[in-house]
Design an enzyme around this catalytic site. Structure first.
Site, PDB file in Angstrom:
ATOM      1  N   ASP A 114      -0.689  26.112  -7.130  1.00 33.01           N
ATOM      2  CA  ASP A 114      -1.545  25.569  -6.073  1.00 33.01           C
ATOM      3  C   ASP A 114      -2.867  25.132  -6.707  1.00 33.01           C
ATOM      4  OD1 ASP A 114      -3.358  25.263  -3.977  1.00 33.01           O
ATOM      5  OD2 ASP A 114      -2.678  27.045  -2.908  1.00 33.01           O
ATOM      6  N   ILE A 115      -3.215  23.881  -6.552  1.00 36.32           N
ATOM      7  CA  ILE A 115      -4.428  23.362  -7.218  1.00 36.32           C
ATOM      8  C   ILE A 115      -5.692  24.053  -6.702  1.00 36.32           C
ATOM      9  CG2 ILE A 115      -4.890  21.393  -5.679  1.00 36.32           C
ATOM     10  CD1 ILE A 115      -5.370  19.773  -8.356  1.00 36.32           C
ATOM     11  N   ASN A 152      -7.534  10.498   1.490  1.00 43.94           N
ATOM     12  CA  ASN A 152      -7.283   9.175   2.086  1.00 43.94           C
ATOM     13  C   ASN A 152      -8.637   8.509   2.275  1.00 43.94           C
ATOM     14  OD1 ASN A 152      -8.358   9.725   4.840  1.00 43.94           O
ATOM     15  ND2 ASN A 152      -6.683  11.202   4.869  1.00 43.94           N
ATOM     16  N   GLY A 160      -1.333  18.107   3.008  1.00 43.20           N
ATOM     17  CA  GLY A 160      -1.060  18.249   1.569  1.00 43.20           C
ATOM     18  C   GLY A 160      -2.213  18.856   0.795  1.00 43.20           C
ATOM     19  N   VAL A 161      -2.481  18.306  -0.387  1.00 46.10           N
ATOM     20  CA  VAL A 161      -3.551  18.785  -1.258  1.00 46.10           C
ATOM     21  C   VAL A 161      -4.898  18.705  -0.516  1.00 46.10           C
ATOM     22  CG1 VAL A 161      -4.854  18.239  -3.349  1.00 46.10           C
ATOM     23  CG2 VAL A 161      -2.368  18.113  -3.374  1.00 46.10           C
ATOM     24  N   ASP A 162      -5.112  17.610   0.176  1.00 48.27           N
ATOM     25  CA  ASP A 162      -6.368  17.358   0.890  1.00 48.27           C
ATOM     26  C   ASP A 162      -6.650  18.480   1.895  1.00 48.27           C
ATOM     27  OD1 ASP A 162      -8.602  15.904   1.620  1.00 48.27           O
ATOM     28  OD2 ASP A 162      -7.498  14.381   2.746  1.00 48.27           O
ATOM     29  N   SER A 202      -0.330  10.718  -4.841  1.00 56.57           N
ATOM     30  CA  SER A 202       0.575   9.789  -4.120  1.00 56.57           C
ATOM     31  C   SER A 202       2.026  10.260  -4.000  1.00 56.57           C
ATOM     32  CB  SER A 202       0.575   8.370  -4.737  1.00 56.57           C
ATOM     33  OG  SER A 202      -0.634   7.687  -4.450  1.00 56.57           O
ATOM     34  N   THR A 203       2.368  11.440  -4.545  1.00 61.34           N
ATOM     35  CA  THR A 203       3.795  11.825  -4.554  1.00 61.34           C
ATOM     36  C   THR A 203       4.225  12.630  -3.334  1.00 61.34           C
ATOM     37  OG1 THR A 203       3.370  13.867  -5.798  1.00 61.34           O
ATOM     38  CG2 THR A 203       3.848  11.870  -7.079  1.00 61.34           C
ATOM     39  N   TYR A 247       2.382  10.028   0.544  1.00 62.91           N
ATOM     40  CA  TYR A 247       2.417   8.615   0.148  1.00 62.91           C
ATOM     41  C   TYR A 247       3.695   8.208  -0.600  1.00 62.91           C
ATOM     42  CZ  TYR A 247      -2.467   8.026   1.720  1.00 62.91           C
ATOM     43  OH  TYR A 247      -3.623   7.947   2.460  1.00 62.91           O
TER      44      TYR A 247
HETATM   45  N1  AR6 Z   1      -1.479  22.234  -4.963  1.00 65.02           N
HETATM   46  C1  AR6 Z   1      -0.844  21.374  -5.799  1.00 65.02           C
HETATM   47  N2  AR6 Z   1      -0.029  20.396  -5.373  1.00 65.02           N
HETATM   48  C2  AR6 Z   1       0.160  20.282  -4.044  1.00 65.02           C
HETATM   49  C3  AR6 Z   1      -0.471  21.132  -3.090  1.00 65.02           C
HETATM   50  C4  AR6 Z   1      -1.320  22.133  -3.611  1.00 65.02           C
HETATM   51  N3  AR6 Z   1      -1.960  23.008  -2.802  1.00 65.02           N
HETATM   52  N4  AR6 Z   1      -0.082  20.744  -1.839  1.00 65.02           N
HETATM   53  C5  AR6 Z   1       0.753  19.698  -1.991  1.00 65.02           C
HETATM   54  N5  AR6 Z   1       0.923  19.423  -3.316  1.00 65.02           N
HETATM   55  P1  AR6 Z   1      -0.084  14.890  -0.959  1.00 65.02           P
HETATM   56  P2  AR6 Z   1      -0.508  11.985  -1.372  1.00 65.02           P
HETATM   57  C6  AR6 Z   1       1.701  18.345  -3.969  1.00 65.02           C
HETATM   58  O1  AR6 Z   1       0.730  14.607   0.255  1.00 65.02           O
HETATM   59  O2  AR6 Z   1       0.945  11.739  -1.498  1.00 65.02           O
HETATM   60  C7  AR6 Z   1      -2.988  13.737   2.863  1.00 65.02           C
HETATM   61  O3  AR6 Z   1      -2.748  13.858   4.229  1.00 65.02           O
HETATM   62  C8  AR6 Z   1       2.767  17.669  -3.138  1.00 65.02           C
HETATM   63  O4  AR6 Z   1       3.990  18.395  -3.247  1.00 65.02           O
HETATM   64  O5  AR6 Z   1      -1.089  15.972  -0.910  1.00 65.02           O
HETATM   65  O6  AR6 Z   1      -1.467  11.339  -2.341  1.00 65.02           O
HETATM   66  C9  AR6 Z   1      -4.220  12.906   2.534  1.00 65.02           C
HETATM   67  O7  AR6 Z   1      -5.231  13.095   3.500  1.00 65.02           O
HETATM   68  C10 AR6 Z   1       2.859  16.312  -3.813  1.00 65.02           C
HETATM   69  O8  AR6 Z   1       3.706  16.351  -4.949  1.00 65.02           O
HETATM   70  O9  AR6 Z   1      -0.900  13.560  -1.433  1.00 65.02           O
HETATM   71  C11 AR6 Z   1      -3.684  11.520   2.553  1.00 65.02           C
HETATM   72  O10 AR6 Z   1      -3.613  11.004   3.868  1.00 65.02           O
HETATM   73  C12 AR6 Z   1       1.439  16.047  -4.314  1.00 65.02           C
HETATM   74  O11 AR6 Z   1       0.782  17.314  -4.254  1.00 65.02           O
HETATM   75  C13 AR6 Z   1      -2.283  11.668   2.006  1.00 65.02           C
HETATM   76  O12 AR6 Z   1      -1.906  13.013   2.295  1.00 65.02           O
HETATM   77  C14 AR6 Z   1       0.633  15.044  -3.516  1.00 65.02           C
HETATM   78  O13 AR6 Z   1       0.956  15.147  -2.133  1.00 65.02           O
HETATM   79  C15 AR6 Z   1      -2.229  11.502   0.511  1.00 65.02           C
HETATM   80  O14 AR6 Z   1      -0.891  11.570   0.089  1.00 65.02           O
END
Ligand code: AR6
Length: 169
Positions: free
Chosen positions: A10-11, A24, A32-34, A122-123, A126
């Site tokens: 977890d980041i 975003n 997600g991460v955000d 983006s994975t 997005y």
């Molecule tokens: N630690 C590490 N990796 C993570 C974590 C975490 N806590 N949580 C998810 N991932 P995403 P995006 C992975 O969706 O695709 C948001 O709503 C996850 O499995 O966080 O760039 C924003 O507000 C995936 O492989 O980011 C934007 O609207 C990766 O992190 C949109 O999502 C990125 O997934 C951005 O989408």
């Protein structure tokens, strides 16, 4: 030379000078991460994001760009927010995904950050295919002209970790 390391987890649990957020354009949070960064980092991050929206980013942060805020309660000095491209099967947006990595490192250099943790931008929401995202992320960091000493990619699951590891070879 920037050292690239991989971490599975977890980041928001990482220690680094700067943690990169897959944000975003609104800079006002999401899933997600955000979502995880704002939850664990607390309201100080959102306060600064709101100020950015009230000043230089009134229209939002463009895709491929990056901007820093405090890291609040995270074990870091800064969060560097960047906006990845939504994957498109019909349009090549790879340059924008590369730009996220380059711009985040440029902002890290401006701040004087030496260690930077990146998620797989983006994975998730997005939908960028992990293998291709890993290729772009690793190649872009390798080619970057930066004073950052260590970039860690923090991957949530085994498959993402393995695909990034394959790129590091
Ligand atoms: N630690 C590490 N990796 C993570 C974590 C975490 N806590 N949580 C998810 N991932 P995403 P995006 C992975 O969706 O695709 C948001 O709503 C996850 O499995 O966080 O760039 C924003 O507000 C995936 O492989 O980011 C934007 O609207 C990766 O992190 C949109 O999502 C990125 O997934 C951005 O989408």
């Amino acid at each position: 030379m920037t050292t690239i390391t991989l971490v599975q987890g977890d980041i928001t649990r990482q220690t680094a000078d700067a943690i990169v957020n897959a944000a975003n354009s609104s800079l006002l949070g999401g899933g997600g991460v955000d979502g995880a960064i704002h939850r664990r980092g607390g309201p100080a991050i959102l306060d600064e994001c709101r100020k950015l929206r009230a000043s230089q980013y009134a229209e939002g942060l463009p895709t491929g760009r990056a901007v820093a805020t405090t890291a609040g309660a995270l074990d870091a000095r800064w969060v560097i927010h960047t906006v990845g491209p939504v994957f498109s099967p019909t349009e090549d947006r790879s340059d924008l995904l590369a730009s996220c990595h380059r711009e985040a490192l440029r902002v890290a250099d401006e701040l004087g950050a030496r260690t930077v943790a990146f998620p797989a931008i983006s994975t998730g929401v997005y939908r960028w295919p992990m293998e291709d995202a890993a290729r772009i992320a690793v190649a872009t960091v390798r080619a970057a002209d930066t004073s950052v000493e260590e970039v860690s990619f923090v991957l949530f699951d085994d498959r993402a970790y393995a695909l990034f590891a394959a790129q590091l070879g």
